[in-house]
Design an enzyme around this catalytic site. Structure first.
Site, mmCIF file in Angstrom:
data_model
loop_
_atom_site.group_PDB
_atom_site.id
_atom_site.type_symbol
_atom_site.label_atom_id
_atom_site.label_comp_id
_atom_site.label_asym_id
_atom_site.label_seq_id
_atom_site.Cartn_x
_atom_site.Cartn_y
_atom_site.Cartn_z
ATOM 1 N N ASP A 219 -13.324 36.182 -3.434
ATOM 2 C CA ASP A 219 -12.175 36.621 -2.662
ATOM 3 C C ASP A 219 -10.971 35.807 -3.129
ATOM 4 O OD1 ASP A 219 -10.755 37.795 -0.389
ATOM 5 O OD2 ASP A 219 -12.755 38.008 0.483
ATOM 6 N N ASP B 33 -7.125 39.723 -1.387
ATOM 7 C CA ASP B 33 -6.755 39.822 0.022
ATOM 8 C C ASP B 33 -5.300 40.275 0.193
ATOM 9 O OD1 ASP B 33 -7.746 39.069 2.758
ATOM 10 O OD2 ASP B 33 -5.992 37.751 2.701
ATOM 11 N N GLU C 238 -7.191 44.752 -1.555
ATOM 12 C CA GLU C 238 -7.142 45.157 -0.150
ATOM 13 C C GLU C 238 -5.703 45.569 0.114
ATOM 14 O OE1 GLU C 238 -7.897 43.569 4.387
ATOM 15 O OE2 GLU C 238 -6.841 42.337 2.941
ATOM 16 N N HIS D 86 -15.968 42.543 7.081
ATOM 17 C CA HIS D 86 -15.867 41.461 8.064
ATOM 18 C C HIS D 86 -14.698 41.636 9.023
ATOM 19 C CE1 HIS D 86 -13.042 40.680 4.944
ATOM 20 N NE2 HIS D 86 -12.474 39.745 5.676
ATOM 21 N N ASP D 87 -13.887 42.668 8.838
ATOM 22 C CA ASP D 87 -12.763 42.930 9.745
ATOM 23 C C ASP D 87 -12.981 44.186 10.585
ATOM 24 O OD1 ASP D 87 -11.249 40.803 8.668
ATOM 25 O OD2 ASP D 87 -10.437 42.105 7.095
HETATM 26 C C1 GLC Z 1 -7.464 40.208 5.239
HETATM 27 C C2 GLC Z 1 -8.831 39.633 5.531
HETATM 28 C C3 GLC Z 1 -8.871 39.173 6.949
HETATM 29 C C4 GLC Z 1 -7.830 38.101 7.134
HETATM 30 C C5 GLC Z 1 -6.441 38.583 6.673
HETATM 31 C C6 GLC Z 1 -5.496 37.435 6.476
HETATM 32 O O1 GLC Z 1 -7.203 41.354 5.953
HETATM 33 O O2 GLC Z 1 -9.816 40.576 5.245
HETATM 34 O O3 GLC Z 1 -10.136 38.711 7.346
HETATM 35 O O4 GLC Z 1 -7.779 37.706 8.466
HETATM 36 O O5 GLC Z 1 -6.493 39.238 5.442
HETATM 37 O O6 GLC Z 1 -5.873 36.697 5.342
#
Ligand code: GLC
Ligand code: CA
Length: 545
Positions: free
Chosen positions: A99, A202, A257, A324-325
């Site tokens: 990540d 991310d 992402e 995980h979100d």
């Molecule tokens: C992304 C991650 C998440 C995190 C956010 C801030 O969306 O997947 O878990 O809280 O970024 O880094």
């Protein structure tokens, strides 16, 4: 050859390291624990693992707040453990994706600590500004954090405000500064040299803040995003990273992402070689009501339209239903009670038979479910804490607040992996795990499902095996088929190989479409063909066309 790249032929398995397997009984998952489960993943047919962050971090946002990109958090092990993981994975034909969290760092990162000295070169690594108003005690603009509240915090020692699109312990990096790009490229190169396969980047479509003018839009949904979402500078930086680093490593992958991505920017990410694939969130929005605080039932026709828009709209997708979100997909889109198995398998077939790289989140392959509703004070999720704080200010009834907090709490999908029915589901030898183990471990666990030929786990295993062998499923064309109501179907085609994916996205019993009659079944979540010409609840079949 472009079509031969590994990510076009393999399934990615996302590991949330804190919750996967604990090797030393401290109740926290770790790298040696992951190594001990590589045989399980190999057996499942996994070719790529994506690890959520394992770097040194104060864990405010569970590692999405990095304090040092070059060291491993002691909870998870050491750099030697990580090297061993790479090596052991390689032996089993598995590559590792890390990540990359570089929209922001932790406020405990050395760069940020040094940045508080206005004369230091690090000051310009972050977005420090004077405040507004006569005394400078109002934030520099009206942007809001995506985790609630203002996007700026004041530091009295510095006498300035710093920008944070997430929590105040996650200051945003200044991507206008070429030094930041240099640092990030060095981090990427460090891990690529070790043999890492690539990165999941991310919130990568918001790193470049084009201007710091006031934003329009709702305070609850990240006001100001029109100034930083997918700006030209963002595209330019990603292309630069490709040219500087990834051109050297053709056997690699960059996954973005990309919250709120649209077709135009999505195409640009792919066609301009900025990313190899990206996550859109459109399916994840469909069951949300009131800014995500409440749940609504998904309309299968809208689901289909949304999925097909991306299938037909861009050349490659990153397909996922969980991470995980996101809450567990059977709770959201299936039926966790009456049709737990059937709907879990139907969702598997949906996810693995689309065109693109399929992502499976740990526990999804055994049909794990959300934790039951619990005392919100138990949550380990910083977003829950922040929302709870805000809710304190409103006179809503307690049950109502609990429901909101239950819906947004990311602990649901971060609870420990269920390996067996023993102490802490075999995740740890300790009863005291960082998030409690779901009581349904009694029937949802790897050991029980291995022994049951009809289990969700064995369905995943068969489906992944078919996927990996089938050129049509890996790189074949996506051809939508016309259907009505809860029936969703499409074809995948490569050369002479033609497959039909047929799904009933609901509890009803719609008519079996004519195109599916009499076709040979490769895999289905029911025994035999249904007799009365109707599909059964959540029925899913992979047919030879
Ligand atoms: C992304 C991650 C998440 C995190 C956010 C801030 O969306 O997947 O878990 O809280 O970024 O880094
Ligand atoms: Ca441990």
């Amino acid at each position: 050859m472009e079509n031969e790249r590994l990510f076009r032929h393999g399934v990615v398995y996302q590991i949330y390291p804190r919750s996967f397997c604990d090797s030393n009984g401290d109740g926290i998952g770790d790298l040696p624990g992951i190594i001990s489960k590589l045989d399980y993943l190999q057996n499942l047919g996994i070719k790529i693992i994506w690890l959520s962050p394992i770097y040194k971090s104060p864990l405010m946002d569970m590692g999405y707040d990095v304090a040092d990109y070059y060291s491993i958090h002691p909870d998870y092990g050491t750099m030697e453990d990580f090297d061993r993981l790479l090596e052991e994975a390689k032996k089993r034909g598995i590559r590792i994706v890390m990540d990359l969290v570089v929209n922001h760092t932790s406020d405990e990162h050395e760069w940020f600590i040094r940045s508080k000295d206005k004369t230091s070169p690090y000051h310009d690594y972050y977005i420090w500004r004077k405040g507004r108003g006569e005394d400078g005690m109002e934030p520099p603009n009206n942007w809001t954090s995506q985790f609630t509240g203002p996007a700026w915090s004041y530091d009295p020692e510095v006498g300035e405000w710093y920008l944070h699109l997430f929590s105040k312990k996650q200051p945003d990096l200044n991507w206008h500064n070429p030094k930041v790009l240099e640092e990030v490229e060095a981090i990427i190169d460090f891990y690529m040299k070790k043999g890492v396969y690539g990165f999941r980047c991310d919130v990568i479509n918001q790193i470049y803040k084009e201007s710091l003018e006031d934003g329009i839009g709702n305070a609850a949904s990240g006001r100001g995003s029109e100034h930083y979402l997918m700006k030209d500078g963002n595209h330019r930086i990603l292309r630069q990273i490709h040219d500087d680093i990834f051109a050297k490593y053709p056997d690699s992958v960059m996954i973005g992402e990309t919250f709120n991505v649209d077709l135009e920017n999505g195409r640009r990410f792919l066609e301009n070689q900025e990313l190899d694939m990206f996550f859109h969130f459109d399916l994840m929005e469909l069951d949300k009501a009131m800014f995500g605080a409440f749940h609504k039932k998904v309309n299968p026709e809208v689901w289909k339209k949304t999925a097909f828009k991306w299938q037909e709209g861009v050349s490659w997708n990153a397909n996922y239903l969980e991470n995980h979100d996101q809450l567990r997909s059977i709770n959201r889109f299936g039926d966790p009670k009456r049709y737990w198995k059937e709907s879990g398998k139907m969702l598997a077939m949906f996810n693995l038979c689309l065109r693109g790289t399929p992502f499976v989140y740990e526990g999804q392959e055994i049909g794990m479910l959300n934790l039951p509703m619990r005392d919100p004070a138990k949550s380990k999720d910083c977003v829950s804490w922040m929302v709870a704080d805000i809710l304190k200010k409103y006179p809503f009834p307690k049950w109502f607040k609990r429901r909101i907090l239950n819906r947004i709490d990311r602990d649901h999908e971060r609870a420990p992996m269920q390996w067996n029915d023993g102490v802490s589901a075999g995740f740890s030898t300790s009863k005291d795990t960082w998030i409690e183990v779901n009581e349904n471990k009694s029937y949802i666990n790897v050991e029980a499902e291995k022994a049951d030929p009809d289990s969700i786990l064995n369905f995943y295993r068969r489906l992944i095996a078919i996927h990996n062998e089938s050129e049509a499923l890996c790189t074949g064309e996506f051809i939508p088929l016309e259907t009505k109501g809860s029936v969703i179907a499409w074809k995948r085609k490569s050369g002479d190989e033609e497959l039909i994916v047929l799904l009933n996205f609901g509890k009803g019993k719609p008519k079996l479409p004519a195109f599916a009659k009499g076709k040979e079944t490769l895999l289905s979540n029911y025994e035999g063909e249904s007799k009365n010409g109707k599909l059964r609840p959540f029925e899913a079949c992979l047919l030879k066309a």
